[in-house]
Write a protein that holds these residues in place. Structure first.
Motif, short mmCIF file in Angstrom:
data_model
loop_
_atom_site.label_atom_id
_atom_site.label_comp_id
_atom_site.label_asym_id
_atom_site.label_seq_id
_atom_site.Cartn_x
_atom_site.Cartn_y
_atom_site.Cartn_z
N SER A 128 0.61 -3.20 -5.21
CA SER A 128 1.43 -2.36 -4.33
C SER A 128 2.65 -3.12 -3.81
O SER A 128 3.75 -2.56 -3.71
CB SER A 128 0.59 -1.85 -3.15
N LEU A 129 2.47 -4.40 -3.48
CA LEU A 129 3.57 -5.19 -2.92
C LEU A 129 4.63 -5.53 -3.96
O LEU A 129 5.80 -5.73 -3.62
CB LEU A 129 3.01 -6.47 -2.30
N LEU A 130 4.22 -5.61 -5.23
CA LEU A 130 5.17 -5.94 -6.30
C LEU A 130 5.70 -4.70 -7.02
O LEU A 130 6.52 -4.81 -7.93
CB LEU A 130 4.50 -6.88 -7.32
N PHE A 131 5.23 -3.54 -6.61
CA PHE A 131 5.54 -2.31 -7.33
C PHE A 131 7.04 -2.02 -7.34
O PHE A 131 7.57 -1.52 -8.34
CB PHE A 131 4.78 -1.14 -6.70
N ASP A 132 7.74 -2.34 -6.26
CA ASP A 132 9.18 -2.08 -6.22
C ASP A 132 9.92 -2.96 -7.23
O ASP A 132 10.89 -2.52 -7.86
CB ASP A 132 9.74 -2.28 -4.81
N LEU A 133 9.47 -4.21 -7.41
CA LEU A 133 10.09 -5.09 -8.40
C LEU A 133 9.79 -4.63 -9.82
O LEU A 133 10.63 -4.74 -10.71
CB LEU A 133 9.60 -6.53 -8.21
#
Length: 305
Positions: free
Chosen positions: A130-135
């Motif tokens: 979830s935390l890396l999803f934007d990248l």
């Protein structure tokens, strides 16, 4: 024709995150990605072991582009710090290989009070994703690959006591099976979510069959450990061979969203990587949604589509 590392495309310009990159199938996957010119972020808990793996890969692949960043999946705080570091260094991530895991440990809890096998194998990776999803969404061909296990076949879900509070009902192998079932429930639900949102992200799963890695070192009962190895040594394949299903899911241009890869022989125990099937339970939409909601509540994961 059997898929081998020779079928891997050139990965120049790709940034790949591999959790548990210092040993077993994570190490082998990291080495293969590096051979194909990717930049690989080695997300590891043990810095010393990560550096040893780094040096060994460099000897084999002198041009390898490797970066070690500390990550302890048993700690939400560590996962957030890892994400913060990646966001400082990178604008995009192309592939996230959620590989790290533990197996058949005695009952313990993570820093955040979760049963340890599920905490590391599922909930830690859920939060990390979830935390890396934007990248990942910024990549041209982003992929998320979750490493499950044939042990998912023995996994069941009990949301009234998912975490085996006070050790109630805790059996190490069944808890491991539950965590591996959770990997698949998560994969299929996320794959459906990205499809509905019209995103180009592909979410896949893989399993290594029975591979010769240090995962079994976590088996804490000596008798169980000996019995486990006596049984598996007859069927086991190398960690290198076990890494290929996950690697294929990560890089094969023909791989499709929601697919599950595993070995093709002995009911998935060993062999070349192919698209395989998982249990009906893993495809249960109600269980997928329940686990998704539970995981959001436990991790406060900021998934946005």
């Amino acid at each position: 024709m059997k898929w081998t590392e020779q079928d891997m495309p050139d990965l120049s310009g790709k940034v790949i995150v591999v959790t548990g990159a210092n040993s077993g199938i994570g190490y082998e996957a990291t080495r293969l990605f590096a051979k194909k010119n990717a930049e690989v972020i080695m997300a590891c808990r043990n810095r010393e072991k990560a550096e040893a793996a780094f040096d060994t890969i460099k000897q084999d692949v002198p041009t390898a582009k490797l970066v070690i960043i500390a990550l302890d999946l048993a700690s939400f705080s560590s996962i957030h710090k890892f994400s913060d570091e990646l966001h400082k260094r990178y604008q995009t991530i192309d592939i996230l290989l959620n590989n790290a895991g533990i197996m058949m440990t005695p009952y313990r809890e993570t820093a955040d009070g979760l049963e340890q096998q599920q905490g590391i194998n599922h909930f830690g990776h859920f939060l990390l994703t979830s935390l890396l999803f934007d990248l990942l969404k910024q990549s041209n061909d982003p992929r998320i690959v979750n490493i499950s296990s044939i042990a998912h076949r023995f996994g069941t879900m009990n949301f009234k006591n998912l975490q085996y509070k006070n050790k109630k009902g805790y059996v190490p192998f069944l808890a491991y099976g539950r965590s591996k079932l959770e990997n698949l429930l998560f994969t299929y639900h996320l794959a459906n979510n990205v499809e509905q949102a019209g995103l180009s992200v592909k979410v896949l799963a893989a399993h290594p069959g029975i591979s010769s890695t240090n995962l079994g070192n976590h088996i804490y009962e000596r008798g169980v450990y000996k019995a486990f190895h006596a049984l598996t040594n007859k069927f086991t394949q190398s960690a290198y061979q076990g890494s290929l299903p996950g690697v294929r899911a990560a890089v094969d241009p023909m791989a499709q969203n929601g697919q599950f890869y595993g070995p093709d022989k002995l009911f998935g125990v060993k062999g070349a990587p192919v698209v395989c099937t998982s249990t009906k339970r893993s495809h249960n939409r109600n269980l997928q949604q329940q686990l998704w909601d539970y995981s959001l509540e436990v991790t406060y994961a900021p998934f946005t589509f």
